[in-house]
Design a protein around this motif. Structure first.
Motif, PDB file in Angstrom:
ATOM      1  N   ILE A   1       0.915  -1.090   0.010  1.00  0.00           N
ATOM      2  CA  ILE A   1      -0.226   0.060   0.034  1.00  0.00           C
ATOM      3  C   ILE A   1       0.775   1.239  -0.078  1.00  0.00           C
ATOM      4  N   TYR A   2       0.459   2.376  -0.486  1.00  0.00           N
ATOM      5  CA  TYR A   2       1.069   3.406  -0.636  1.00  0.00           C
ATOM      6  C   TYR A   2       0.303   4.613  -0.063  1.00  0.00           C
ATOM      7  N   LEU A   3       1.349   5.761   0.472  1.00  0.00           N
ATOM      8  CA  LEU A   3       0.547   7.157   0.820  1.00  0.00           C
ATOM      9  C   LEU A   3       1.180   8.175  -0.177  1.00  0.00           C
ATOM     10  N   GLN A   4       0.514   8.514  -0.909  1.00  0.00           N
ATOM     11  CA  GLN A   4       0.967   9.648  -1.656  1.00  0.00           C
ATOM     12  C   GLN A   4       0.473  11.006  -1.070  1.00  0.00           C
ATOM     13  N   MET A   5       1.808  11.686  -0.760  1.00  0.00           N
ATOM     14  CA  MET A   5       1.471  12.907   0.232  1.00  0.00           C
ATOM     15  C   MET A   5       1.878  14.223  -0.666  1.00  0.00           C
ATOM     16  N   ASN A   6       1.090  14.928  -0.992  1.00  0.00           N
ATOM     17  CA  ASN A   6       1.314  16.272  -1.738  1.00  0.00           C
ATOM     18  C   ASN A   6       1.181  17.259  -1.030  1.00  0.00           C
ATOM     19  N   SER A   7       1.553  18.565  -1.539  1.00  0.00           N
ATOM     20  CA  SER A   7       1.434  19.785  -0.908  1.00  0.00           C
ATOM     21  C   SER A   7       1.786  19.874   0.725  1.00  0.00           C
ATOM     22  N   LEU A   8       2.817  18.919   1.003  1.00  0.00           N
ATOM     23  CA  LEU A   8       3.287  18.803   2.317  1.00  0.00           C
ATOM     24  C   LEU A   8       3.459  20.211   3.244  1.00  0.00           C
ATOM     25  N   LYS A   9       3.083  20.130   4.399  1.00  0.00           N
ATOM     26  CA  LYS A   9       3.220  21.242   5.219  1.00  0.00           C
ATOM     27  C   LYS A   9       4.238  21.004   6.283  1.00  0.00           C
ATOM     28  N   PRO A  10       4.875  21.941   7.094  1.00  0.00           N
ATOM     29  CA  PRO A  10       5.598  21.473   8.012  1.00  0.00           C
ATOM     30  C   PRO A  10       4.893  20.727   9.065  1.00  0.00           C
ATOM     31  N   GLU A  11       3.846  20.711   9.389  1.00  0.00           N
ATOM     32  CA  GLU A  11       2.984  20.226  10.532  1.00  0.00           C
ATOM     33  C   GLU A  11       2.768  18.781  10.125  1.00  0.00           C
ATOM     34  N   ASP A  12       2.945  18.260   8.725  1.00  0.00           N
ATOM     35  CA  ASP A  12       2.825  17.060   8.479  1.00  0.00           C
ATOM     36  C   ASP A  12       4.328  16.178   8.650  1.00  0.00           C
ATOM     37  N   ALA A  13       5.183  16.954   9.298  1.00  0.00           N
ATOM     38  CA  ALA A  13       6.413  16.197   9.508  1.00  0.00           C
ATOM     39  C   ALA A  13       6.307  15.253  10.845  1.00  0.00           C
ATOM     40  N   ALA A  14       6.829  14.130  10.559  1.00  0.00           N
ATOM     41  CA  ALA A  14       6.438  13.046  11.763  1.00  0.00           C
ATOM     42  C   ALA A  14       7.228  11.721  11.215  1.00  0.00           C
ATOM     43  N   VAL A  15       7.098  10.559  12.021  1.00  0.00           N
ATOM     44  CA  VAL A  15       7.374   9.300  11.658  1.00  0.00           C
ATOM     45  C   VAL A  15       6.185   8.735  11.412  1.00  0.00           C
ATOM     46  N   TYR A  16       6.188   8.321  10.121  1.00  0.00           N
ATOM     47  CA  TYR A  16       4.842   7.679   9.634  1.00  0.00           C
ATOM     48  C   TYR A  16       5.152   6.072   9.752  1.00  0.00           C
ATOM     49  N   TYR A  17       3.930   5.612  10.112  1.00  0.00           N
ATOM     50  CA  TYR A  17       3.559   4.024  10.459  1.00  0.00           C
ATOM     51  C   TYR A  17       2.647   3.555   9.568  1.00  0.00           C
ATOM     52  N   CYS A  18       2.879   2.283   9.085  1.00  0.00           N
ATOM     53  CA  CYS A  18       1.647   1.684   8.394  1.00  0.00           C
ATOM     54  C   CYS A  18       1.296   0.602   9.530  1.00  0.00           C
ATOM     55  N   ALA A  19       0.049   0.101   9.332  1.00  0.00           N
ATOM     56  CA  ALA A  19      -0.369  -0.904  10.287  1.00  0.00           C
ATOM     57  C   ALA A  19      -1.709  -1.537   9.755  1.00  0.00           C
ATOM     58  N   ALA A  20      -1.794  -2.574  10.488  1.00  0.00           N
ATOM     59  CA  ALA A  20      -3.011  -3.624   9.915  1.00  0.00           C
ATOM     60  C   ALA A  20      -3.922  -3.928  11.072  1.00  0.00           C
ATOM     61  N   GLY A  21      -5.025  -3.970  10.828  1.00  0.00           N
ATOM     62  CA  GLY A  21      -6.018  -4.313  11.772  1.00  0.00           C
ATOM     63  C   GLY A  21      -7.234  -4.941  11.287  1.00  0.00           C
ATOM     64  N   PRO A  22      -8.145  -5.561  12.072  1.00  0.00           N
ATOM     65  CA  PRO A  22      -9.146  -6.239  11.923  1.00  0.00           C
ATOM     66  C   PRO A  22     -10.377  -5.596  11.563  1.00  0.00           C
ATOM     67  N   VAL A  23     -10.365  -4.047  12.112  1.00  0.00           N
ATOM     68  CA  VAL A  23     -11.645  -3.520  12.061  1.00  0.00           C
ATOM     69  C   VAL A  23     -11.492  -2.125  11.321  1.00  0.00           C
ATOM     70  N   LEU A  24     -12.376  -1.335  10.886  1.00  0.00           N
ATOM     71  CA  LEU A  24     -12.262  -0.164  10.457  1.00  0.00           C
ATOM     72  C   LEU A  24     -12.356   0.767  11.680  1.00  0.00           C
ATOM     73  N   SER A  25     -11.036   1.227  11.646  1.00  0.00           N
ATOM     74  CA  SER A  25     -10.692   2.358  13.044  1.00  0.00           C
ATOM     75  C   SER A  25     -10.013   3.357  12.771  1.00  0.00           C
ATOM     76  N   THR A  26     -10.083   4.219  13.375  1.00  0.00           N
ATOM     77  CA  THR A  26      -9.000   5.190  13.435  1.00  0.00           C
ATOM     78  C   THR A  26      -8.216   5.359  14.890  1.00  0.00           C
TER      79      THR A  26
END
Length: 121
Positions: free
Chosen positions: A78-103
């Motif tokens: 899976i991919y995360l295409q990030m456009n128009s990046l802002k300074p507040e987007d700076a972070a360590v990004y993680y991908c994760a897998a889970g059995p339910v639709l959740s935030t």
């Protein structure tokens, strides 16, 4: 499920990056794939989610219209295409897998190792 994230880097504000998350496991179709991020001193937060079986996505409000999640079923990535990046987007990004639709991050039992995204103003 094993996850391997890659693609982070440093960009100037307004730039773009594409993150990748390679997944392995025999029952990937059962999982929702989420992207989260964690900035220094902050909680890990939800960014977006996709289901392997159907191409539906859901995003955090602040990234809607700028970030896009897609998948390649052929190589289980899976991919995360990030456009128009802002300074507040700076972070360590993680991908994760889970059995339910959740935030909620605790609903995801499987995590990749994280990839750093730096955005300079």
């Amino acid at each position: 499920v094993q996850l391997q994230a890659s693609g982070g880097g440093s960009v100037q504000a307004g730039g773009s990056l594409r993150l990748a998350c390679a997944a392995s496991g025999r029952t990937l179709s059962r999982y929702y794939m989420g992207w989260f991020r964690q900035a220094p001193g902050k909680e890990r937060e939800f960014v977006g989610i996709m289901n392997w079986r159907v191409p539906s996505t859901y995003y955090k409000d602040s990234v809607k219209g700028r970030f896009t999640i897609s998948r390649d079923n052929a190589d289980n990535t899976i991919y995360l295409q990030m456009n128009s990046l802002k300074p507040e987007d700076a972070a360590v990004y993680y991908c994760a897998a889970g059995p339910v639709l959740s935030t909620i991050r605790t609903d995801y039992p499987y995590w990749g190792q994280g990839t750093q995204v730096t955005v300079s103003s």
